[in-house]
Write an enzyme that holds these catalytic residues in place. Structure first.
Site, PDB file in Angstrom:
ATOM      1  CG  ASP A 189     -10.355  -6.680   0.490  1.00 48.70           C
ATOM      2  OD1 ASP A 189      -9.481  -5.963  -0.041  1.00 48.70           O
ATOM      3  OD2 ASP A 189     -10.204  -7.219   1.606  1.00 48.70           O
ATOM      4  CE  LYS A 218      -8.041  -6.866   5.147  1.00 49.67           C
ATOM      5  NZ  LYS A 218      -8.306  -7.517   3.855  1.00 49.67           N
ATOM      6  CB  SER A 273      -0.960  -0.004   1.193  1.00 45.74           C
ATOM      7  OG  SER A 273      -1.881  -1.053   1.036  1.00 45.74           O
ATOM      8  N   GLY A 313     -12.532 -17.962   3.242  1.00 48.03           N
ATOM      9  CA  GLY A 313     -11.845 -17.147   4.246  1.00 48.03           C
ATOM     10  C   GLY A 313     -12.230 -15.679   4.105  1.00 48.03           C
TER      11      GLY A 313
HETATM   12  P1  NAP Z   1      -7.872 -16.850   5.003  1.00 46.07           P
HETATM   13  O1  NAP Z   1      -8.972 -16.068   5.634  1.00 46.07           O
HETATM   14  O2  NAP Z   1      -6.835 -17.468   5.846  1.00 46.07           O
HETATM   15  O3  NAP Z   1      -8.593 -18.039   4.139  1.00 46.07           O
HETATM   16  C1  NAP Z   1      -7.818 -19.006   3.485  1.00 46.07           C
HETATM   17  C2  NAP Z   1      -8.703 -19.851   2.543  1.00 46.07           C
HETATM   18  O4  NAP Z   1      -7.805 -20.696   1.797  1.00 46.07           O
HETATM   19  C3  NAP Z   1      -9.678 -20.791   3.249  1.00 46.07           C
HETATM   20  O5  NAP Z   1     -10.846 -20.919   2.459  1.00 46.07           O
HETATM   21  C4  NAP Z   1      -8.898 -22.108   3.291  1.00 46.07           C
HETATM   22  O6  NAP Z   1      -9.730 -23.253   3.321  1.00 46.07           O
HETATM   23  C5  NAP Z   1      -8.207 -22.063   1.947  1.00 46.07           C
HETATM   24  N1  NAP Z   1      -7.004 -22.894   1.898  1.00 46.07           N
HETATM   25  C6  NAP Z   1      -5.823 -22.678   2.510  1.00 46.07           C
HETATM   26  N2  NAP Z   1      -4.947 -23.666   2.214  1.00 46.07           N
HETATM   27  C7  NAP Z   1      -5.609 -24.534   1.395  1.00 46.07           C
HETATM   28  C8  NAP Z   1      -5.253 -25.743   0.743  1.00 46.07           C
HETATM   29  N3  NAP Z   1      -4.029 -26.263   0.873  1.00 46.07           N
HETATM   30  N4  NAP Z   1      -6.175 -26.340  -0.045  1.00 46.07           N
HETATM   31  C9  NAP Z   1      -7.409 -25.821  -0.181  1.00 46.07           C
HETATM   32  N5  NAP Z   1      -7.818 -24.676   0.404  1.00 46.07           N
HETATM   33  C10 NAP Z   1      -6.926 -24.030   1.196  1.00 46.07           C
HETATM   34  O7  NAP Z   1      -7.111 -15.993   3.915  1.00 46.07           O
HETATM   35  P2  NAP Z   1      -7.613 -14.682   3.106  1.00 46.07           P
HETATM   36  O8  NAP Z   1      -7.368 -13.480   3.899  1.00 46.07           O
HETATM   37  O9  NAP Z   1      -8.997 -14.967   2.606  1.00 46.07           O
HETATM   38  O10 NAP Z   1      -6.550 -14.648   1.892  1.00 46.07           O
HETATM   39  C11 NAP Z   1      -6.521 -15.664   0.900  1.00 46.07           C
HETATM   40  C12 NAP Z   1      -5.523 -15.280  -0.192  1.00 46.07           C
HETATM   41  O11 NAP Z   1      -5.976 -14.113  -0.858  1.00 46.07           O
HETATM   42  C13 NAP Z   1      -4.114 -14.940   0.323  1.00 46.07           C
HETATM   43  O12 NAP Z   1      -3.185 -15.477  -0.588  1.00 46.07           O
HETATM   44  C14 NAP Z   1      -4.065 -13.415   0.256  1.00 46.07           C
HETATM   45  O13 NAP Z   1      -2.769 -12.924   0.031  1.00 46.07           O
HETATM   46  C15 NAP Z   1      -4.940 -13.154  -0.960  1.00 46.07           C
HETATM   47  N6  NAP Z   1      -5.577 -11.830  -0.965  1.00 46.07           N
HETATM   48  C16 NAP Z   1      -5.415 -11.050  -2.063  1.00 46.07           C
HETATM   49  C17 NAP Z   1      -6.022  -9.806  -2.126  1.00 46.07           C
HETATM   50  C18 NAP Z   1      -5.835  -8.932  -3.338  1.00 46.07           C
HETATM   51  O14 NAP Z   1      -6.128  -7.736  -3.259  1.00 46.07           O
HETATM   52  N7  NAP Z   1      -5.400  -9.469  -4.466  1.00 46.07           N
HETATM   53  C19 NAP Z   1      -6.801  -9.356  -1.038  1.00 46.07           C
HETATM   54  C20 NAP Z   1      -6.972 -10.184   0.070  1.00 46.07           C
HETATM   55  C21 NAP Z   1      -6.352 -11.436   0.094  1.00 46.07           C
HETATM   56  P3  NAP Z   1     -10.216 -23.883   4.721  1.00 46.07           P
HETATM   57  O15 NAP Z   1     -11.420 -23.090   5.137  1.00 46.07           O
HETATM   58  O16 NAP Z   1     -10.524 -25.293   4.381  1.00 46.07           O
HETATM   59  O17 NAP Z   1      -9.057 -23.752   5.686  1.00 46.07           O
END
Ligand code: NAP
Length: 280
Positions: free
Chosen positions: A102, A66, A17, A128
């Site tokens: 987001d 958040k 950011s 997530g």
């Molecule tokens: P989070 O709340 O920790 O959620 C993680 C999600 O990934 C859950 O649904 C989890 O499933 C799943 N997961 C993790 N490992 C897995 C695996 N080996 N196989 C299958 N599913 C798996 O994380 P988040 O904050 O939502 O972020 C997720 C990703 O989005 C991160 O890489 C983050 O950097 C990215 N992101 C990008 C942006 C952007 O602006 N581009 C914004 C926000 C986040 P379970 O429920 O089964 O554990």
């Protein structure tokens, strides 16, 4: 006088950011600076009120703040329903307004590729924090959503939360959930596939959330992971002739939306994209 903006989180060293917003302020010759501060959840209230007292222009929040932030802000309807705030605006009237940009960022990333979401069938892998913001925003925009999550109960909870949360804004949102292992049936007639999990993120760059063979040329594949820029999923989708959208676009659009909220000025998207691309 220089107006200060900041992102708060813990850890915070990796945040894109500051480089993104400082590039935008620089390009528009605005007297503003953007910094990153490490703040623990227990200190968040003090940090927000301190920033307000010091005349900050606004804040972004990242992991793990958040959800905690809801205690200290007046959230807009979507942020309240998502249950998480990533942008805080200090208004001239003295209010502390909370937003979640987001989902809008994800929507604009798809729009950049000419993909509209209203009425489209969208399979979201993950349940997530990021998937939650996208699901609320996209259900609000009348997309047809299927949540495919590894932990089925978490996917079902998200679906339930969206149905209850949007009850007074959108009658009967189209949203359901399946286990990740049952995704093939729903991919067949989907318009858009979104990976909203951390699968494929650095350092596990060889991982993919589903088999490449399920992808088709008429599918738009959006991976919200932005490190690396070209994930294995996006590379596979490209090989199958699908339209691909990188998570970097969501990152920049969620920031651009915050910039609009704070300043009322149209952000220089290309400058922000280049700044983030350079940093990544
Ligand atoms: P989070 O709340 O920790 O959620 C993680 C999600 O990934 C859950 O649904 C989890 O499933 C799943 N997961 C993790 N490992 C897995 C695996 N080996 N196989 C299958 N599913 C798996 O994380 P988040 O904050 O939502 O972020 C997720 C990703 O989005 C991160 O890489 C983050 O950097 C990215 N992101 C990008 C942006 C952007 O602006 N581009 C914004 C926000 C986040 P379970 O429920 O089964 O554990």
């Amino acid at each position: 006088m220089i107006k200060v903006f900041a992102v708060l989180g813990d850890p915070i060293g990796h945040s894109m950011s500051p480089v993104m917003h400082n590039a935008a302020f620089g390009a528009l010759v605005m007297p503003c600076r953007y910094h990153a501060f490490r703040v623990r959840p227990s200190d968040l209230g003090d940090a927000i009120h301190g920033a307000k007292a010091l005349g900050f222009g606004g804040l972004n929040l990242t992991i793990p703040l958040k959800e905690e932030a809801l205690k200290y802000v007046d959230p807009d309807p979507i942020a309240m329903r998502i249950g998480a705030v990533n942008t805080i605006d200090f208004t001239d009237a003295g209010e502390i307004k909370g937003y979640n940009t987001d989902g809008i960022g994800a929507m604009r990333a798809l729009e950049d590729a000419g993909v509209s979401i209203t009425g489209k069938k969208i399979v979201i892998i993950g349940a997530g924090g990021a998937a939650r913001a996208i699901a609320f925003q996209f259900a609000y925009e009348r997309a047809e959503i299927v949540i495919a999550n590894r932990t089925v109960a978490r996917g079902e909870k998200l679906v339930n939360d969206v149905r209850i949360g949007l009850e007074d804004l959108r009658k009967d949102p189209s949203i359901g959930s399946i286990g990740l292992d049952a995704i093939s049936g729903d991919i067949e007639d989907a318009d858009v596939l979104i990976n909203a999990t951390s699968v494929g993120m650095y350092p596990n760059v060889d991982a993919m959330p589903l088999s490449r063979d399920l992808l088709r040329p008429d599918l738009s594949v959006f991976d919200i992971v932005y490190n690396p820029l070209q994930t294995r999923l996006l590379a596979g989708a490209e090989q199958m002739g699908a339209t691909t959208i990188s998570g970097m676009r969501m990152l920049v659009h969620q920031g651009a939306e915050a910039f609009r909220i704070w300043t009322g000025v149209e952000p220089p998207l290309d400058v922000m994209l280049e700044a983030v691309r350079g940093e990544l």
